[in-house]
Design a protein around this motif. Sequence first.
Motif, PDB file in Angstrom:
ATOM      1  N   GLN A   1      28.326  47.440  40.672  1.00 11.22           N
ATOM      2  CA  GLN A   1      27.334  48.124  39.852  1.00 11.22           C
ATOM      3  C   GLN A   1      26.275  48.714  40.777  1.00 11.22           C
ATOM      4  OE1 GLN A   1      28.080  48.283  36.681  1.00 11.22           O
ATOM      5  NE2 GLN A   1      29.837  46.963  37.007  1.00 11.22           N
ATOM      6  N   THR A   2      25.343  49.415  40.203  1.00  9.41           N
ATOM      7  CA  THR A   2      24.323  50.092  41.001  1.00  9.41           C
ATOM      8  C   THR A   2      23.594  49.116  41.906  1.00  9.41           C
ATOM      9  OG1 THR A   2      24.035  51.651  39.205  1.00  9.41           O
ATOM     10  CG2 THR A   2      22.306  51.580  40.864  1.00  9.41           C
ATOM     11  N   GLY A   3      23.355  47.929  41.432  1.00 14.42           N
ATOM     12  CA  GLY A   3      22.621  46.943  42.221  1.00 14.42           C
ATOM     13  C   GLY A   3      23.345  46.494  43.457  1.00 14.42           C
ATOM     14  N   GLU A   4      24.645  46.790  43.582  1.00 21.07           N
ATOM     15  CA  GLU A   4      25.392  46.390  44.768  1.00 21.07           C
ATOM     16  C   GLU A   4      25.587  47.557  45.706  1.00 21.07           C
ATOM     17  OE1 GLU A   4      28.940  44.260  43.590  1.00 21.07           O
ATOM     18  OE2 GLU A   4      27.827  43.349  41.967  1.00 21.07           O
ATOM     19  N   GLY A   5      24.710  48.515  45.652  1.00 20.01           N
ATOM     20  CA  GLY A   5      24.730  49.581  46.637  1.00 20.01           C
ATOM     21  C   GLY A   5      25.644  50.725  46.294  1.00 20.01           C
ATOM     22  N   GLY A   6      26.178  50.754  45.056  1.00 20.77           N
ATOM     23  CA  GLY A   6      26.987  51.889  44.659  1.00 20.77           C
ATOM     24  C   GLY A   6      28.370  51.884  45.247  1.00 20.77           C
ATOM     25  N   THR A   7      28.834  50.775  45.806  1.00 26.56           N
ATOM     26  CA  THR A   7      30.182  50.744  46.348  1.00 26.56           C
ATOM     27  C   THR A   7      31.144  50.324  45.260  1.00 26.56           C
ATOM     28  OG1 THR A   7      29.995  48.449  46.967  1.00 26.56           O
ATOM     29  CG2 THR A   7      29.318  50.071  48.599  1.00 26.56           C
TER      30      THR A   7
ATOM     31  N   LYS B   1      31.842  39.116  36.954  1.00 25.23           N
ATOM     32  CA  LYS B   1      32.307  39.503  35.619  1.00 25.23           C
ATOM     33  C   LYS B   1      33.821  39.683  35.594  1.00 25.23           C
ATOM     34  CE  LYS B   1      31.296  42.830  31.950  1.00 25.23           C
ATOM     35  NZ  LYS B   1      30.542  44.061  31.596  1.00 25.23           N
ATOM     36  N   SER B   2      34.371  40.206  36.700  1.00 27.95           N
ATOM     37  CA  SER B   2      35.807  40.498  36.732  1.00 27.95           C
ATOM     38  C   SER B   2      36.660  39.241  36.677  1.00 27.95           C
ATOM     39  CB  SER B   2      36.146  41.285  37.997  1.00 27.95           C
ATOM     40  OG  SER B   2      36.080  40.447  39.132  1.00 27.95           O
ATOM     41  N   LEU B   3      36.078  38.101  37.045  1.00 28.51           N
ATOM     42  CA  LEU B   3      36.859  36.863  37.008  1.00 28.51           C
ATOM     43  C   LEU B   3      37.317  36.526  35.595  1.00 28.51           C
ATOM     44  CD1 LEU B   3      34.803  34.761  39.536  1.00 28.51           C
ATOM     45  CD2 LEU B   3      37.224  35.314  39.741  1.00 28.51           C
TER      46      LEU B   3
ATOM     47  N   GLN C   1      25.716  33.909  43.554  1.00 25.44           N
ATOM     48  CA  GLN C   1      24.759  33.586  44.614  1.00 25.44           C
ATOM     49  C   GLN C   1      24.467  34.801  45.497  1.00 25.44           C
ATOM     50  OE1 GLN C   1      26.090  30.467  47.254  1.00 25.44           O
ATOM     51  NE2 GLN C   1      24.393  30.755  48.695  1.00 25.44           N
ATOM     52  N   TYR C   2      25.504  35.604  45.752  1.00 24.96           N
ATOM     53  CA  TYR C   2      25.334  36.735  46.679  1.00 24.96           C
ATOM     54  C   TYR C   2      25.168  38.076  45.953  1.00 24.96           C
ATOM     55  CZ  TYR C   2      26.144  33.593  50.535  1.00 24.96           C
ATOM     56  OH  TYR C   2      26.015  32.584  51.448  1.00 24.96           O
ATOM     57  N   GLY C   3      24.958  38.037  44.650  1.00 23.44           N
ATOM     58  CA  GLY C   3      24.609  39.256  43.931  1.00 23.44           C
ATOM     59  C   GLY C   3      25.780  40.148  43.569  1.00 23.44           C
ATOM     60  N   PHE C   4      27.017  39.625  43.599  1.00 15.35           N
ATOM     61  CA  PHE C   4      28.194  40.433  43.272  1.00 15.35           C
ATOM     62  C   PHE C   4      28.474  40.323  41.771  1.00 15.35           C
ATOM     63  CE2 PHE C   4      29.590  39.073  47.753  1.00 15.35           C
ATOM     64  CZ  PHE C   4      28.872  40.106  48.334  1.00 15.35           C
ATOM     65  N   LYS C   5      27.650  40.997  40.988  1.00 10.63           N
ATOM     66  CA  LYS C   5      27.720  40.828  39.537  1.00 10.63           C
ATOM     67  C   LYS C   5      29.042  41.297  38.962  1.00 10.63           C
ATOM     68  CE  LYS C   5      22.707  41.358  39.128  1.00 10.63           C
ATOM     69  NZ  LYS C   5      21.609  42.209  38.615  1.00 10.63           N
ATOM     70  N   SER C   6      29.517  42.449  39.457  1.00 12.49           N
ATOM     71  CA  SER C   6      30.761  42.972  38.890  1.00 12.49           C
ATOM     72  C   SER C   6      31.956  42.091  39.246  1.00 12.49           C
ATOM     73  CB  SER C   6      31.004  44.409  39.370  1.00 12.49           C
ATOM     74  OG  SER C   6      31.192  44.438  40.759  1.00 12.49           O
TER      75      SER C   6
ATOM     76  N   THR D   1      35.522  48.085  36.577  1.00  8.84           N
ATOM     77  CA  THR D   1      36.337  46.973  36.126  1.00  8.84           C
ATOM     78  C   THR D   1      37.666  46.980  36.849  1.00  8.84           C
ATOM     79  OG1 THR D   1      37.441  48.159  34.356  1.00  8.84           O
ATOM     80  CG2 THR D   1      35.328  47.151  33.823  1.00  8.84           C
ATOM     81  N   LEU D   2      38.183  45.781  37.092  1.00 10.25           N
ATOM     82  CA  LEU D   2      39.435  45.652  37.831  1.00 10.25           C
ATOM     83  C   LEU D   2      40.603  46.210  37.048  1.00 10.25           C
ATOM     84  CD1 LEU D   2      38.790  42.010  38.906  1.00 10.25           C
ATOM     85  CD2 LEU D   2      38.564  44.036  40.288  1.00 10.25           C
ATOM     86  N   ALA D   3      40.657  45.896  35.781  1.00 11.09           N
ATOM     87  CA  ALA D   3      41.807  46.327  34.990  1.00 11.09           C
ATOM     88  C   ALA D   3      41.893  47.841  34.927  1.00 11.09           C
ATOM     89  CB  ALA D   3      41.705  45.743  33.577  1.00 11.09           C
ATOM     90  N   ALA D   4      40.732  48.494  34.722  1.00  9.16           N
ATOM     91  CA  ALA D   4      40.744  49.958  34.649  1.00  9.16           C
ATOM     92  C   ALA D   4      41.133  50.566  35.988  1.00  9.16           C
ATOM     93  CB  ALA D   4      39.365  50.455  34.227  1.00  9.16           C
ATOM     94  N   ALA D   5      40.670  49.939  37.085  1.00 12.02           N
ATOM     95  CA  ALA D   5      41.027  50.455  38.413  1.00 12.02           C
ATOM     96  C   ALA D   5      42.523  50.379  38.637  1.00 12.02           C
ATOM     97  CB  ALA D   5      40.299  49.649  39.478  1.00 12.02           C
ATOM     98  N   ALA D   6      43.096  49.232  38.299  1.00 18.75           N
ATOM     99  CA  ALA D   6      44.535  49.080  38.509  1.00 18.75           C
ATOM    100  C   ALA D   6      45.325  50.016  37.617  1.00 18.75           C
ATOM    101  CB  ALA D   6      44.938  47.638  38.226  1.00 18.75           C
ATOM    102  N   GLU D   7      44.840  50.211  36.401  1.00 10.74           N
ATOM    103  CA  GLU D   7      45.536  51.110  35.481  1.00 10.74           C
ATOM    104  C   GLU D   7      45.528  52.535  36.027  1.00 10.74           C
ATOM    105  OE1 GLU D   7      45.217  52.621  30.830  1.00 10.74           O
ATOM    106  OE2 GLU D   7      43.960  51.003  31.549  1.00 10.74           O
ATOM    107  N   ARG D   8      44.385  52.944  36.579  1.00 14.09           N
ATOM    108  CA  ARG D   8      44.318  54.293  37.149  1.00 14.09           C
ATOM    109  C   ARG D   8      45.236  54.434  38.334  1.00 14.09           C
ATOM    110  NH1 ARG D   8      39.071  56.586  39.316  1.00 14.09           N
ATOM    111  NH2 ARG D   8      40.566  57.765  40.511  1.00 14.09           N
ATOM    112  N   ALA D   9      45.265  53.416  39.206  1.00 15.67           N
ATOM    113  CA  ALA D   9      46.093  53.494  40.406  1.00 15.67           C
ATOM    114  C   ALA D   9      47.568  53.625  40.048  1.00 15.67           C
ATOM    115  CB  ALA D   9      45.879  52.251  41.265  1.00 15.67           C
ATOM    116  N   SER D  10      47.949  53.046  38.934  1.00 14.29           N
ATOM    117  CA  SER D  10      49.377  53.115  38.563  1.00 14.29           C
ATOM    118  C   SER D  10      49.677  54.310  37.667  1.00 14.29           C
ATOM    119  CB  SER D  10      49.776  51.824  37.860  1.00 14.29           C
ATOM    120  OG  SER D  10      49.022  51.665  36.674  1.00 14.29           O
TER     121      SER D  10
END
Length: 929
Positions: A308-314, A290-292, A282-287, A320-329
């Motif tokens: 993604q780009t459509g959410e202002g580049g933040t 998808k992450s759910l 509803q609020y345009g948070f596509k990524s 992806t959540l999994a890749a982010a967590a993998e990088r952090a660890s």
Amino acid sequence: MTEKKTLLLVDGSSYLYRAFHAMPDLRAVPGDPNSPATGAIRGMINMMQALRREVRADYAACVFDAPGKTFRDDWYPEYKAHRAPMPDDLRAQIAPIHQVVRLLGWPVLCVPDVEADDVIGTLARTAAGQAIEVIVSSGDKDLSQLVDEHVTIIDTMSGKRRDVAGVTAEFGVPPSLMVDYQTLVGDAVDNVPGVDKVGPKTAAKWLTQYGSLDALIAHAADIKGQAGENLRRALEWLPQGRRLVTIRTDCDLAGHVEGLPALEAIAIQPLQTEELKAFYEQYGFKSLAKSLEAHAAAPELLGHGGAQTGEGGTGLLDGTLAAAAERASNLVYDTVLDWTAFDAWMDKLQAAELVAIDTETSSLDEMKAEIVGISFSVTPGEAAYVPLAHDYPDAPEQLPRDEVLARMKPWLEDASCHKLGQHIKYDRHVFANHGIEVQGYVHDTMLQSYVLEVHKPHGLASLAERHTGRSGIDYEDLCGKGAHQIPFSQVAIDKAAEYSCEDSDQTLDVHRVLWPQLQADERLKFVYELEIASSETLYRIERNGVMIDAGALAAQSHELGQRIVALEQQAYEIAGQPFNLGSPKQIGDIFFNKLGLPVVKKTPSGAPSTDEEVLEKLAEDYPLPAKILEHRGLSKLKSTYTDKLAQMALPRTGRVHTHYAQAVAVTGRLSSNDPNLQNIPVRTTEGRRIREAFVAPEGRVIASADYSQIELRIMAHISGDEALLRAFNEGIDVHRATAAEVFGSTPEQVSSEQRRYAKVINFGLIYGMSSFGLARNLGIDNTAAKSYIDRYFARYPGVKNYMDETRASAKEKGYVETVFGRRLYLPEIRSPNGPRRGAAERAAINAPMQGTAADLIKLSMNAVQKALDDQGLGTKMVMQVHDELVFEVPEAEVDWVRAEVPRIMAGVAELKVPLLAEIGFGPNWEKAH
């Protein structure tokens, strides 16, 4: 042994404001300003998910302030009276924030008539009474009064932890005395007065000495000086102040969440996955939607994903959540202590397309700082730190600094080796202090943020938090603060390495988010490239510095001192007695009790005010306020400039080196400090004499070049008004032309007084001056002022159309733009508060002109520096102040500078009217005008 249970309480009201101010202006439909704002919602999701991962809890609640008044408003009607209303865009996001926080598994509490702090206090005491560990997540220092052996406060944004020891170290008193401390200091945000002029240090000193507020009150008669007077004056107020700042811990919460006050009613809940997915869509948070899908496999990772780009580049780069967590660890941070490792990293730097580099130093003063260590990152999640000057006991042996820098110098000075930094101008200076002129700095994350989101903070910690979801080590946690802060050279190398590598790594991360956004918008990219080039030129200006005539300043200080003493005597004679010209209390007593001057306004405590505005108003009719104002003006000149300027000269150069801050003013203008060159008053004889102390060495002269009527010319260009365009294109005196239009005469018939009126009108309207303001400025009545403005707009309809269209456009977009595409955001443009909205509308009219003028002087600065370099000249640019460039010119180059600098400045842009730059020469800055 039974494992202790934990209650996690979130200060939701603090969180949502942080989320709103930290995130870009996201919309449910990207790029559509009329679509619902979603930045605060997205920020809240990020923060709540991150907190849930980081803090394991059995019970939890996210507590928000309810709308409307609270019991404190009944106690004290002025409570929070000065607090700005909530921005419309944030208010519209409150209901969906409450909704999504519940969907994320958090019980939500919002209790009518009770502030969030009191709800948190009540729950914390309830849990602590059952030996349950309580963690409160908030940046609000007021909650420190709740801290005890069971209650700890964490600030996830800064990494700060306030336990009993932490509170005591931060405030100088234990949590048990924080209510007394807050009562003395007061709370400006909530409009709760404390003891006048009593700050944190005095409050802590008193409470340490006497043990409590009650004991201090009992000894109030013993407190000496002005502080003691102020304390005794506040004695009647202090009980009410203490009542207002005390967090209640006994609120009735039954019925607001079924089952309370039993804590089982707020057990943390699982995510409501299906409802969340619908919300995200509803609020345009596509990524996020998808992450759910990854939630079933790794539920603890949810919520750390990127946009993604459509959410202002933040969000995180890989999306992806999994890749982010993998990088952090899997961060790989090296500490380089031998030549083998150093050579391996140098090979990486040589081969990399872009290297993020950061220096750790001995000082914040860029002209004095020496390198303690260097870090660099070429790949996200991978960085290295080379310690070079850590000198604490038992520090590991480090590579020799001079040899390391000598080996790095060819790479650092190679313009083809591209480099990235956060505030690169500072690092340029630091390397230059070691004889290295760095080339190849092509990106600066601070400047990327400044161009993309000028209204947001630009520090690396803030950038990393809002654009990559990463938090990091705080400098003060590493080094301490205040008198107890240690130099970076005494930080343990392992901790220093983690801190510095993190900075380089996060800088690279942030760049990979922000740079694509700049590339996608040609106008913003142009402004960014202008800022990068300006950083290089400003580095040169700062490095050059300017000579100061210490003898002239000393003579001026002596003269000012004599005049200040004379003014004191004159003030005493008018008052009929000696008094402290810096004491508001004594001034008030003489003004209102002895001399019977009218009361213009009152302070929050009800006493007649004697602030600057009041003095200026009274000075129109009474001699004593005028003498006090003159005394203050001269005292400030003496203390700020004539006494200090010569002392600020760098011993090794004998020159003053100001610092230009690029990423501060929202209009794009530079700010100057240490010393502040922009605040030297040029309309007074004394101010102009200070400029006489900025001199050229023997065989050289000072040149000053500036634009003529630059903002009026920009107004003519932007508005397209035919009469204004004609005046400038035909070389007519624009103020005389305006006077002729307004007063209905020919330009030849215009008197000097009429021209002065027209000049005030021309510049006043640029700054959004009202008829009331014009009347006050010209000393005429409102009717006459309104008549002048009406006639002005009748003769210059293009200006009126520009103003009307700009207000409407700003309200629609939330920002205005300069001629070159710099965006100037106006957060209050849709405010329901009339004065705030009016101020934003005036800013909307003026900001494009101020911002365009700032862009033009930067373009000129860069173009002139390039011409000086290309010609191999010895002329140095030594200052940039407002619309003016100041040079130190060898006498043999005066003719070239006289001819070429104005030509270059006039040619940096093609507007609908000609740009005109003028130049003057002299032995000092003042004489060059």
